[in-house]
Write an enzyme that holds these catalytic residues in place. Structure first.
Site, PDB file in Angstrom:
ATOM      1  CD  GLU A  39      -5.603   5.459   0.244  1.00 18.09           C
ATOM      2  OE1 GLU A  39      -4.945   6.241   0.386  1.00 18.09           O
ATOM      3  OE2 GLU A  39      -6.028   4.270   0.723  1.00 18.09           O
ATOM      4  CG  HIS A  65       0.375   6.254  -0.644  1.00 17.55           C
ATOM      5  ND1 HIS A  65      -0.621   7.010  -1.351  1.00 17.55           N
ATOM      6  CD2 HIS A  65      -0.190   5.526   0.313  1.00 17.55           C
ATOM      7  CE1 HIS A  65      -1.957   6.880  -0.481  1.00 17.55           C
ATOM      8  NE2 HIS A  65      -1.506   5.914   0.229  1.00 17.55           N
ATOM      9  CG  HIS A 119      -1.905   1.289   1.513  1.00 19.94           C
ATOM     10  ND1 HIS A 119      -3.156   1.064   0.800  1.00 19.94           N
ATOM     11  CD2 HIS A 119      -1.555   2.444   1.708  1.00 19.94           C
ATOM     12  CE1 HIS A 119      -3.603   2.229   1.170  1.00 19.94           C
ATOM     13  NE2 HIS A 119      -2.800   3.136   1.608  1.00 19.94           N
ATOM     14  CD  GLU A 120       1.420   3.706   3.668  1.00 17.45           C
ATOM     15  OE1 GLU A 120       1.655   4.744   2.845  1.00 17.45           O
ATOM     16  OE2 GLU A 120       0.526   3.359   4.408  1.00 17.45           O
TER      17      GLU A 120
END
Lengths: 503, 503
Positions: A293, A267, A263-264
């Site tokens: 997101e 980003h 997830h990170e």
């Protein structure tokens, strides 16, 4: 006018703003990773000081005159027009707030965050009520500086998702809810997949190593970043060439560190992909929280929870954890990481129920901001809303109103809708990437991400804030924001996984 | 006048200066510990920016007027007088330098440091010549802003050791050298102790754990600090309640991590022991580099290399490394960590020869600053001086002129004499502490440091910069700076250890 003295002065000013922003990000990163406990109050004061210095420069009258001068010019390129528009937007936002207000807000948020790190494990919501009361007061005060928004929520949404309104979000959430409720119903009525093995003992350092290796495969550049551990994972830009991520790891949950990391990483790929010429200018970053997101969700879910992904990586996991996974097949792994269940924790939620967590918070924010809900009643309102939306009640406030960092380490309003807008957009971008590169799924199945990453870099990352979110979506996907690709994706995937009929 | 508005305004200003100093320390700490490689230029720019902001405030005309006002008052307490004197000293120093000079120096030092981290392992002195040339030029330029010092070296020495002069240092170094040369001669002629076992394989993480446990026993407070790894160990204050240390560890050198840790712990005990009321004021820190180094050396050597220390801790090491130390006795360990040999690396040198390393560097600094030595000839001059002072020649510049961070991460001048002044003072303070607490040696032999730490806190740490270095030494030891206690200590210890006659 790039060789123009006005433009040169603006560029230097933007460089300084960017450097101060990086300094403040470092103060925050260290606060979350390595700060000794007794140093918290001093750190809050340091962050308030740097925020005040940022604010002074962001609101400098001479800077305002430079913007006026530049915007009066007729020889601007479209990119310069947009740069000035974004700078003006930020200047307006900064100049409406007095310096003392910004300093007080930052100081308060630092203290609130620090208190929350203790109150949450102690299930002590009462301790946070005075902090949250002040946060709400300060948030409403912030919105009041923007009277052109009749509803404070419109202001907060526009702030993180330029051009978006509460009315549009309400509509998207209504459509989503209408489609999700029967789908969740059908899926949770079907036999649940096996997930027992995810809770076996997986040594933390091996989990971290495997996660980091996949992040590198995705394209995360550690010569310009690094990963550390924090209670709540995040991505932060500390400089043009310094984009860091954090993760957390649980020995008895194989998916925690892996999917936090992916997830990170999503980003970070976005921030690392912004064109070099835009860095240290107003255009040098992600364009909105929804688009940001979309990238964390795309790499976490649409890639990382796909059948193709596990076809590529199941062998690596078997190699890293041979005993723990000795009785597990690739198909079982794929099914386990896509298990659907109504649960209490947003960040642990599966793709299907995740949006119901967001819709819940969004609703509570609207209630708090409208004054229909008092902070002291928030913990109970949280429980009631979970009952309504997910049919569940948390046993305590640790996993209830104290669950997320957002309200305790920031303001109230606009903190959550971006997550679900991101989910919607992740499918829209992923469909477009696959139209342009029909081999994407086959690539993923070989652990190859170059074509996908390349398409995203060119169409989503490199432009930074060069276009408005709506323009970017139109240019990249050929159409406006739409929930249809996301619903097609969810229905296709979960219909097949759980063998349930979808319409 | 503590409730006086002038004093309140000064206190607020000192708080801001302290906060900005902490921010810059964090930028430097992160640069050395965790910064991604590609982020180095951006970090140098951020540090230059914060230094410029510090400089602006340190030289603010309004601040100067406040100092004038306060110093004209007749109702000042002695502590306020001293606070203003230290503030004035720093104001004078800051106002003599133009802001652009400070920013250029800081930026240059950041780039030089970054280049050195690559040039040193590559033995590439030539690469550093242009950096060092500029460092020397900037250092001389700095001294030229203080024409009241006829010799630049006097300026640099006074800067780090208030009130000390090159003439005094020359004298101390002459006396020391006269006493050390015959002692080193006698000791190195005696049979060498066994040291083979120090180079066995000691797992890094166990070494770090043991070192940290002893640091805690000494009194290091990790609720207000932490330890990380860097190529060159250091201590840094990032805030009133945030004093961090770093260390390095070598698997095949048991003494590296241990004594680096104890050394930096000594610095940290000093900073953590400064009275709370002085923090965030001009008096809130160590008083001079000599007194600071006396504390790192006291805890590293006079405590950490004593027979009593090993009586307390040999069992812990046997427990941590049972196989590696199976054939080693407590007496052999004590002798091994006090083995004397002429060697190339200052930070690895034993107590006896250490000062010859310092005297060498001090001499080279005097040559460089006087213009008698050109930077391009420094590498060879280094080798020649080592031949003269230690009878050795390094095989390369990695362990020659590129050895220490000081000239590459700071200016040239005054960087080294504090180490040997520290050694001299360490024995003087330790004698005084033992006079006041005759049980200190017995305490150490039980791993008990409360009385020693308490005496040092009261007499050396708590006062911060409340007194000049000379006053502090007089108050704590009852006399002025003297080499006699240090020579008594060295002769007593090494005469006994090596069975050589001493006079």
């Amino acid at each position: 006018m790039t060789t123009d003295p006005t433009w040169a002065a603006l560029s230097e000013h933007w460089q300084t703003l960017s450097d101060l922003g990086g300094v403040n990000s470092l103060l925050g990163w260290d606060q979350s990773t390595f700060l000794p406990p007794a140093a918290a109050p001093g750190r809050a004061r340091q962050m308030a000081l740097v925020s005040r210095l940022q604010h002074e420069r962001a609101t400098d009258a001479g800077y305002g005159r430079l913007l006026d001068e530049a915007q009066a010019r007729r020889d601007l390129s479209p990119q310069q027009e947009r740069t000035l528009a974004v700078a003006r937007r930020e200047f307006e936002e900064a100049t409406r707030f007095p310096g003392e207000f910004v300093a007080a807000f930052t100081q308060h948020v630092g203290e609130s965050y620090s208190a929350w790190t203790q109150a949450r494990p102690e299930n002590d919501f009462a301790r946070m009520v005075p902090y949250l009361d002040k946060t709400l007061e300060l948030s409403l005060q912030a919105a009041a500086y923007f009277p052109e928004f009749s509803d404070p929520m419109d202001y907060f949404i526009d702030q993180s998702d330029e051009g978006m309104t509460a009315e549009v979000v309400d509509g998207v959430f209504r459509d989503l809810r209408a489609a999700l409720v029967p789908l969740v119903e059908a899926v949770t009525a079907a036999p649940a997949p096996r997930t027992d093995f995810l809770a076996r003992a997986y040594p933390a350092e091996v989990q971290l190593r495997v996660g980091q290796e996949i992040a590198l495969d995705y394209g995360y550049d550690v010569s310009r970043g690094r990963q550390d551990l924090t209670p709540h994972p995040f991505m932060t830009r500390l400089g043009a060439q310094d984009v860091r991520i954090t993760t957390r790891v649980k020995e008895h949950d194989l998916s925690e560190a892996l999917y936090s990391t992916l997830h990170e990483t999503g980003h970070a790929l976005y921030e690392q992909g912004v064109a070099g010429e835009l860095l240290d200018t107003p255009l040098g970053g992600g364009v909105s929280s929804g688009v940001h997101e979309s990238q964390s969700r795309l790499w976490e879910n649409l890639v990382g929870r796909s059948r193709a992904f596990w076809s590529a990586y199941f062998g690596k996991f078997k190699g890293a954890f041979p005993q723990q996974l000795s009785d597990v097949s690739e198909d079982e792994m794929y099914r386990a990481v896509n298990a659907v269940s109504r649960s209490l924790i947003r960040t642990d939620a599966d793709e299907l129920t995740y949006n119901l967590h967001v819709i819940t918070r969004y609703g509570l924010e609207r209630e708090l901001l409208s004054g229909r809900l008092a902070v002291r009643d928030l913990a109970e309102a949280w429980h009631a809303a979970y009952q309504t939306n997910l049919g569940l009640r948390a046993p305590d406030d640790t996993d209830g109103a104290l669950q997320d960092v957002h309200w305790f380490g920031g303001g109230i309003g606009g903190a959550f809708q971006g997550y679900t807008l991101g989910n919607v957009l992740s499918a829209q971008f992923f469909e477009a990437a696959q139209r342009a590169n029909p081999g994407v799924q086959a690539d993923i199945a070989r652990g190859e991400f170059g074509a996908l990453h390349g398409w995203l870099r060119e169409n989503v990352y490199a432009p930074g804030r060069r276009f408005t979110p709506a323009e970017l979506i139109q240019r990249a996907t050929g159409g406006p924001l739409s929930v249809e690709p996301y619903l097609r994706y969810l229905r296709g995937k979960y219909g097949e996984l759980y063998g349930v009929p979808v319409n």
